[in-house]
Write a protein that holds these residues in place. Structure first.
Motif, PDB file in Angstrom:
ATOM      1  N   UNK A 206       0.809  -1.217   0.000  1.00 43.31           N
ATOM      2  CA  UNK A 206       0.000   0.000   0.000  1.00 43.31           C
ATOM      3  C   UNK A 206       0.844   1.269   0.000  1.00 43.31           C
ATOM      4  N   UNK A 207       2.161   1.133   0.110  1.00 42.17           N
ATOM      5  CA  UNK A 207       3.028   2.313   0.119  1.00 42.17           C
ATOM      6  C   UNK A 207       3.461   2.713  -1.288  1.00 42.17           C
ATOM      7  N   UNK A 208       2.981   1.988  -2.325  1.00 43.48           N
ATOM      8  CA  UNK A 208       3.284   2.340  -3.712  1.00 43.48           C
ATOM      9  C   UNK A 208       2.136   3.168  -4.293  1.00 43.48           C
ATOM     10  N   UNK A 209       2.379   3.917  -5.376  1.00 46.02           N
ATOM     11  CA  UNK A 209       1.292   4.618  -6.068  1.00 46.02           C
ATOM     12  C   UNK A 209       0.232   3.623  -6.560  1.00 46.02           C
ATOM     13  N   UNK A 210      -1.006   4.108  -6.716  1.00 45.66           N
ATOM     14  CA  UNK A 210      -2.135   3.233  -7.031  1.00 45.66           C
ATOM     15  C   UNK A 210      -1.915   2.447  -8.331  1.00 45.66           C
ATOM     16  N   UNK A 211      -1.473   3.146  -9.380  1.00 49.86           N
ATOM     17  CA  UNK A 211      -1.273   2.475 -10.674  1.00 49.86           C
ATOM     18  C   UNK A 211      -0.192   1.397 -10.558  1.00 49.86           C
ATOM     19  N   UNK A 212       0.865   1.709  -9.840  1.00 48.88           N
ATOM     20  CA  UNK A 212       1.940   0.731  -9.665  1.00 48.88           C
ATOM     21  C   UNK A 212       1.462  -0.450  -8.830  1.00 48.88           C
ATOM     22  N   UNK A 213       0.622  -0.174  -7.841  1.00 49.21           N
ATOM     23  CA  UNK A 213       0.060  -1.266  -7.041  1.00 49.21           C
ATOM     24  C   UNK A 213      -0.722  -2.233  -7.922  1.00 49.21           C
TER      25      UNK A 213
END
Length: 314
Positions: A57-64
């Motif tokens: 959850x600490x990554x950007x949404x698109x990267x997640x």
């Protein structure tokens, strides 16, 4: 035929893509921080942050989404925080009971629905037709869980012919396996057969009015040959649609029956995951069930082409 299959497979790609996005966003539909919700208000910040990192959850949404989708393609649906095992492993462990229940219930439904629907169509207005109308009304009106409790009371508690609940895998013996699975399968199968029988009857009545059927009667062909070879085969398309849809629904919605009979299947696992807010399991389960629906629809499409070759030409 290979071109027909390829076209169907290509048509599924955008469906699976949209479906994966919706499943991924499930975790963001809940209010607040998912990690904090899972751990509860009493958890300290370091533990919450550690879980956030484990969940990505600490990554950007698109990267997640990209990371989640890439792992999902490889069969990695994440790791359950509460079960302490990969979600794909948990699904594999709980798949056999649900699949057994779905197959047996579908078999019972078809075994009841097709003969009853065919007889009701051929003898419209007769005894078989009246029996079908009463049976369909009963199947639609009585919920599956209520029917389950009634069967448990009669066959397990009063007569003691069958066990009340539990599950025994097939490898432990076919007889014991069927004794434990018969009541839950019968409960769902009766409900499913009521709708399927009505579809069989309606589809048969439509085909019975076709010109080629009247020609077959005029040629003096045997009635069974006309009914089952000419009429029933041409009436199969709507029936296959209902059977395919009901099978997908069974895999997805057997949670209540599995809870009543204490069957450790996918439905029971999903209920427990929702209670514990185990979002990795919820995501993985919803994605798996959606793929099952897509796969069942693909199989039904292929069966259409086998039953009616004109579909391939279209």
């Amino acid at each position: 035929m290979p071109i027909f299959i390829l076209r169907r497979l290509l048509a599924l790609i955008p469906v699976v893509l949209v479906m994966s996005i919706v499943v991924f966003l499930i975790i963001y539909l809940i209010p607040g921080d998912p990690a904090r919700v899972m751990l509860g208000d009493g958890a300290d910040e370091s533990t919450i942050q550690e879980l956030r990192e484990q969940m990505g959850l600490d990554y950007p949404l698109v990267e997640q989404y990209g990371r989640w989708m890439w792992h999902a393609i490889q069969g990695d649906l994440g790791r359950s925080f509460f079960l302490q095992q990969p979600v794909s492993t948990a699904i594999a462990e709980h798949l056999a009971p649900t699949l057994s229940l779905a197959i047996l219930a579908q078999f019972i439904a078809v075994l009841i629905a097709i003969p009853l629907g065919v007889r009701a169509a051929v003898n419209r207005g007769g005894i078989a037709d009246k029996v079908l109308n009463a049976y369909s009304l009963l199947g639609i009106s009585v919920p599956g869980f209520l029917l389950s409790l009634f069967f448990v009371l009669i066959f397990a508690v009063k007569l003691r012919w069958l066990p009340v609940s539990g599950y025994v895998p097939l490898q432990d013996g076919l007889g014991t396996f069927l004794r434990y699975m018969f009541l839950p399968s019968l409960s769902i199968g009766i409900v499913m057969s009521s709708l399927t029988a009505r579809i069989v009857k309606a589809s048969m009545l439509e085909v019975l009015n076709e010109g080629f059927v009247k020609t077959a009667w005029s040629k003096g062909l045997h009635p069974n040959k006309i009914i089952y070879k000419h009429v029933f085969r041409n009436a199969l398309i709507p029936v296959l649609t209902v059977i395919g849809g009901s099978f997908g629904t069974l895999v997805a919605g057997a949670a209540v029956i599995e809870s009543i009979f204490n069957i450790p299947g996918l439905g029971q696992m999903l209920v427990h995951a929702v209670e514990r807010r185990d979002y990795a399991v919820i995501q993985g389960m919803v994605l798996f069930i959606a793929i099952v629906y897509v796969a069942v629809n693909l199989i039904v499409d292929l069966m259409y082409a086998i039953v009616d070759p004109r579909i391939r030409l279209q």
